[in-house]
Design a protein around this motif. Structure first.
Motif, PDB file in Angstrom:
ATOM      1  N   PHE A 126      23.668  27.269  10.011  1.00 48.55           N
ATOM      2  CA  PHE A 126      22.475  27.099  10.853  1.00 48.55           C
ATOM      3  C   PHE A 126      22.018  28.406  11.498  1.00 48.55           C
ATOM      4  N   GLN A 127      22.271  29.544  10.826  1.00 49.45           N
ATOM      5  CA  GLN A 127      21.865  30.810  11.435  1.00 49.45           C
ATOM      6  C   GLN A 127      20.362  30.864  11.715  1.00 49.45           C
ATOM      7  N   SER A 128      19.557  30.237  10.870  1.00 50.53           N
ATOM      8  CA  SER A 128      18.109  30.290  11.048  1.00 50.53           C
ATOM      9  C   SER A 128      17.650  29.695  12.375  1.00 50.53           C
ATOM     10  N   TRP A 129      18.473  28.842  12.999  1.00 54.46           N
ATOM     11  CA  TRP A 129      18.130  28.282  14.303  1.00 54.46           C
ATOM     12  C   TRP A 129      18.200  29.332  15.413  1.00 54.46           C
ATOM     13  N   PHE A 130      18.876  30.433  15.160  1.00 56.07           N
ATOM     14  CA  PHE A 130      19.155  31.423  16.197  1.00 56.07           C
ATOM     15  C   PHE A 130      18.341  32.707  16.035  1.00 56.07           C
ATOM     16  N   VAL A 131      17.412  32.754  15.078  1.00 55.83           N
ATOM     17  CA  VAL A 131      16.625  33.968  14.833  1.00 55.83           C
ATOM     18  C   VAL A 131      15.146  33.618  14.812  1.00 55.83           C
ATOM     19  N   ASN A 132      14.298  34.649  14.898  1.00 53.05           N
ATOM     20  CA  ASN A 132      12.858  34.406  14.765  1.00 53.05           C
ATOM     21  C   ASN A 132      12.222  35.198  13.633  1.00 53.05           C
ATOM     22  N   GLU A 133      13.036  35.893  12.863  1.00 49.67           N
ATOM     23  CA  GLU A 133      12.593  36.553  11.635  1.00 49.67           C
ATOM     24  C   GLU A 133      13.713  36.451  10.611  1.00 49.67           C
ATOM     25  N   GLN A 134      13.337  36.479   9.331  1.00 43.80           N
ATOM     26  CA  GLN A 134      14.330  36.458   8.266  1.00 43.80           C
ATOM     27  C   GLN A 134      14.000  37.523   7.226  1.00 43.80           C
ATOM     28  N   ILE A 135      15.061  38.086   6.638  1.00 46.61           N
ATOM     29  CA  ILE A 135      14.848  39.066   5.587  1.00 46.61           C
ATOM     30  C   ILE A 135      14.349  38.360   4.328  1.00 46.61           C
ATOM     31  N   ALA A 136      13.852  39.158   3.384  1.00 44.19           N
ATOM     32  CA  ALA A 136      13.366  38.607   2.122  1.00 44.19           C
ATOM     33  C   ALA A 136      14.533  38.076   1.297  1.00 44.19           C
ATOM     34  N   ALA A 137      14.249  37.037   0.520  1.00 47.82           N
ATOM     35  CA  ALA A 137      15.272  36.447  -0.340  1.00 47.82           C
ATOM     36  C   ALA A 137      15.466  37.292  -1.591  1.00 47.82           C
ATOM     37  N   HIS A 138      16.691  37.664  -1.858  1.00 47.26           N
ATOM     38  CA  HIS A 138      17.056  38.377  -3.088  1.00 47.26           C
ATOM     39  C   HIS A 138      18.327  37.741  -3.637  1.00 47.26           C
ATOM     40  N   PRO A 139      18.179  36.771  -4.524  1.00 45.32           N
ATOM     41  CA  PRO A 139      19.370  36.089  -5.063  1.00 45.32           C
ATOM     42  C   PRO A 139      20.259  37.050  -5.856  1.00 45.32           C
TER      43      PRO A 139
ATOM     44  N   PHE B  88      22.816  43.694   3.250  1.00 42.56           N
ATOM     45  CA  PHE B  88      22.682  44.397   4.525  1.00 42.56           C
ATOM     46  C   PHE B  88      21.496  45.363   4.486  1.00 42.56           C
ATOM     47  N   LEU B  89      21.304  46.040   3.361  1.00 44.74           N
ATOM     48  CA  LEU B  89      20.178  46.975   3.252  1.00 44.74           C
ATOM     49  C   LEU B  89      18.830  46.257   3.328  1.00 44.74           C
ATOM     50  N   ASP B  90      18.813  44.969   3.010  1.00 47.04           N
ATOM     51  CA  ASP B  90      17.556  44.218   3.139  1.00 47.04           C
ATOM     52  C   ASP B  90      17.093  44.144   4.592  1.00 47.04           C
ATOM     53  N   PHE B  91      18.009  44.197   5.552  1.00 46.92           N
ATOM     54  CA  PHE B  91      17.623  44.262   6.962  1.00 46.92           C
ATOM     55  C   PHE B  91      16.889  45.571   7.231  1.00 46.92           C
ATOM     56  N   VAL B  92      17.367  46.637   6.632  1.00 50.78           N
ATOM     57  CA  VAL B  92      16.741  47.955   6.793  1.00 50.78           C
ATOM     58  C   VAL B  92      15.346  47.947   6.174  1.00 50.78           C
ATOM     59  N   ARG B  93      15.239  47.374   4.995  1.00 51.72           N
ATOM     60  CA  ARG B  93      13.932  47.302   4.323  1.00 51.72           C
ATOM     61  C   ARG B  93      12.944  46.474   5.142  1.00 51.72           C
ATOM     62  N   HIS B  94      13.413  45.413   5.751  1.00 52.70           N
ATOM     63  CA  HIS B  94      12.553  44.570   6.577  1.00 52.70           C
ATOM     64  C   HIS B  94      11.954  45.362   7.738  1.00 52.70           C
ATOM     65  N   LEU B  95      12.685  46.364   8.192  1.00 50.55           N
ATOM     66  CA  LEU B  95      12.195  47.202   9.292  1.00 50.55           C
ATOM     67  C   LEU B  95      11.322  48.348   8.806  1.00 50.55           C
ATOM     68  N   GLY B  96      10.969  48.330   7.530  1.00 45.13           N
ATOM     69  CA  GLY B  96      10.045  49.326   7.005  1.00 45.13           C
ATOM     70  C   GLY B  96      10.692  50.596   6.502  1.00 45.13           C
ATOM     71  N   VAL B  97      12.010  50.584   6.314  1.00 47.09           N
ATOM     72  CA  VAL B  97      12.739  51.770   5.861  1.00 47.09           C
ATOM     73  C   VAL B  97      13.239  51.520   4.445  1.00 47.09           C
ATOM     74  N   GLU B  98      12.945  52.451   3.542  1.00 49.68           N
ATOM     75  CA  GLU B  98      13.462  52.354   2.184  1.00 49.68           C
ATOM     76  C   GLU B  98      14.719  53.209   2.085  1.00 49.68           C
ATOM     77  N   PRO B  99      15.889  52.587   1.904  1.00 49.56           N
ATOM     78  CA  PRO B  99      17.137  53.354   1.890  1.00 49.56           C
ATOM     79  C   PRO B  99      17.192  54.329   0.716  1.00 49.56           C
ATOM     80  N   GLY B 100      17.852  55.444   0.940  1.00 43.32           N
ATOM     81  CA  GLY B 100      18.081  56.414  -0.121  1.00 43.32           C
ATOM     82  C   GLY B 100      19.486  56.276  -0.667  1.00 43.32           C
ATOM     83  N   GLU B 101      20.101  57.387  -0.982  1.00 39.30           N
ATOM     84  CA  GLU B 101      21.457  57.379  -1.523  1.00 39.30           C
ATOM     85  C   GLU B 101      22.446  56.868  -0.479  1.00 39.30           C
ATOM     86  N   LEU B 102      23.389  56.077  -0.939  1.00 40.47           N
ATOM     87  CA  LEU B 102      24.371  55.480  -0.026  1.00 40.47           C
ATOM     88  C   LEU B 102      25.227  56.562   0.624  1.00 40.47           C
TER      89      LEU B 102
END
Length: 368
Positions: A129-142, A150-164
């Motif tokens: 039930f994590q969705s009950w505790f947030v007001n935004e969700q990252i994009a779905a990537h099966p 975890f990097l999808d959280f970064v992308r959601h904030l408008g940042v494109e990750p580079g090399e790990l």
């Protein structure tokens, strides 16, 4: 709670809180997300609410303020954490909370962290039930690796990750402590034979197999073995049984090192041999080849983020034999709940992975 979530903001984030308490492998896989945010926003303030053991591994991570939560303290510990936050921040909420642990305890704890935006996993990954505790969700990537999630959280904030990048710090003391266990003037493999002991979650290979691999590595490549682990009865017994079977002397560091010392040992090892457990991900963080042993969990999801070609992977066969299905027919996080699945991993294929590592002399990623 409404199913409508706000659109991701492209405004720079200046003050951010991460909530990820456990486990060792997962917090290792989260560090590149921290580094990506720091690179995009050099002035960002990052607070990370984390578990006790996990903090001891990442302590000193540049640019991160850690707040340790011990799950044994329950609601009292949650209230204490909130009081510390409110006092230190004079009541100011964070710009955004990255709720990166889909577990009910973590979700309850998240409500004690003041934040304007609360970002969680997409519907498929928002367990308990994590969705009950947030007001935004990252994009779905099966069908993603945990680290990519975890990097999808970064992308959601408008940042494109580079090399790990990881750069997990080791002090001079950590390095000195690790050196006490290292064979003098001889390369070594690090063996961590046991994963955490969870109900019906079998991951550990046979002691006979480990012993034969130790002798093979020494006979063919002159590699010593440093064995590590915790001080649980299972891990102590595992060392004793393996040690009885080998012809080659083994350095016994089981139950005798801190996590930072273990990280130092991993850094200088020729390779790491382990089941689905923290040391495999620690190896990737330190650019050391990971020879992972996987049969009951899917290495494409929870295996080493880099160096997956060195994994002995019998998960597809285990799904077929014990679940009667193909990998494509089961859930992405499906476990095979049968200890016999580990018997599918053969000594010959583990030797072949070891040969491949020794021949290729690989160095993983970029940790500069």
């Amino acid at each position: 709670m409404s199913s409508q979530f706000s659109n991701p903001s492209q405004q720079p984030v200046r003050d951010l809180c991460i909530l990820r308490l456990s486990a060792l492998g997962d917090v290792c896989n989260l560090v590149p997300s921290v580094r990506a945010l720091q690179k995009a926003y050099p002035d960002i303030r990052i607070t990370w609410v984390i578990g006790s053991a996990e903090y001891s591994l990442l302590k000193g991570l540049e640019g991160v303020e850690f707040l340790v939560y011990n799950k044994k303290t329950g609601l009292k510990g949650m209230r204490t954490l909130r009081q510390k936050l409110m006092a230190a921040r004079e009541g100011r909420p964070f710009d955004v909370l990255l709720h990166m642990q889909a577990a009910l305890r973590a979700s309850v704890l998240s409500r004690f962290i003041p934040a304007q935006r609360r970002l969680g996993f997409d519907k498929a990954r928002a367990k308990d039930f994590q969705s009950w505790f947030v007001n935004e969700q990252i994009a779905a990537h099966p069908h993603q690796h945990v680290g990519e999630g975890f990097l999808d959280f970064v992308r959601h904030l408008g940042v494109e990750p580079g090399e790990l990048q990881w750069n997990i710090p080791l002090s001079d003391t950590d390095i000195e402590e690790a050196a006490k266990w290292q064979p003098e003037q001889q390369e070594y493999l690090l063996l961590s034979p046991c994963s955490s002991n969870r109900a019906r979650n079998w991951r550990n290979w046979s002691n006979e197999g480990y012993a034969a691999l130790i002798d093979y590595a020494n006979d063919k490549y002159g590699l010593m073995t440093v064995m590590t682990g915790g001080n649980t009865p299972l891990e102590l017994q595992t060392f004793a049984e393996i040690n009885q079977r080998v012809k080659t002397p083994v350095v016994n560091a089981v139950g005798q090192t801190s996590l930072k010392t273990l990280l130092g040992l991993i850094k200088d090892a020729r390779l790491v041999v382990a089941p689905d457990s923290g040391p495999i991900h620690m190896a990737v963080a330190m650019q050391t080849p990971p020879l992972g042993l996987y049969a009951t969990s899917n290495p494409d999801r929870t295996g080493p983020w880099l160096g997956r070609e060195y994994v002995a992977n019998r998960y597809p066969e285990a799904v077929r034999k014990f679940l009667g299905k193909e990998v494509e027919e089961v859930g992405w996080g499906q476990r095979v709940r049968d200890p016999a699945a580990l018997d599918l991993i053969t000594l010959d294929e583990v030797k072949e992975r070891l040969d491949r590592i020794m021949t290729n002399n690989p160095k993983l990623g970029n940790n500069e």
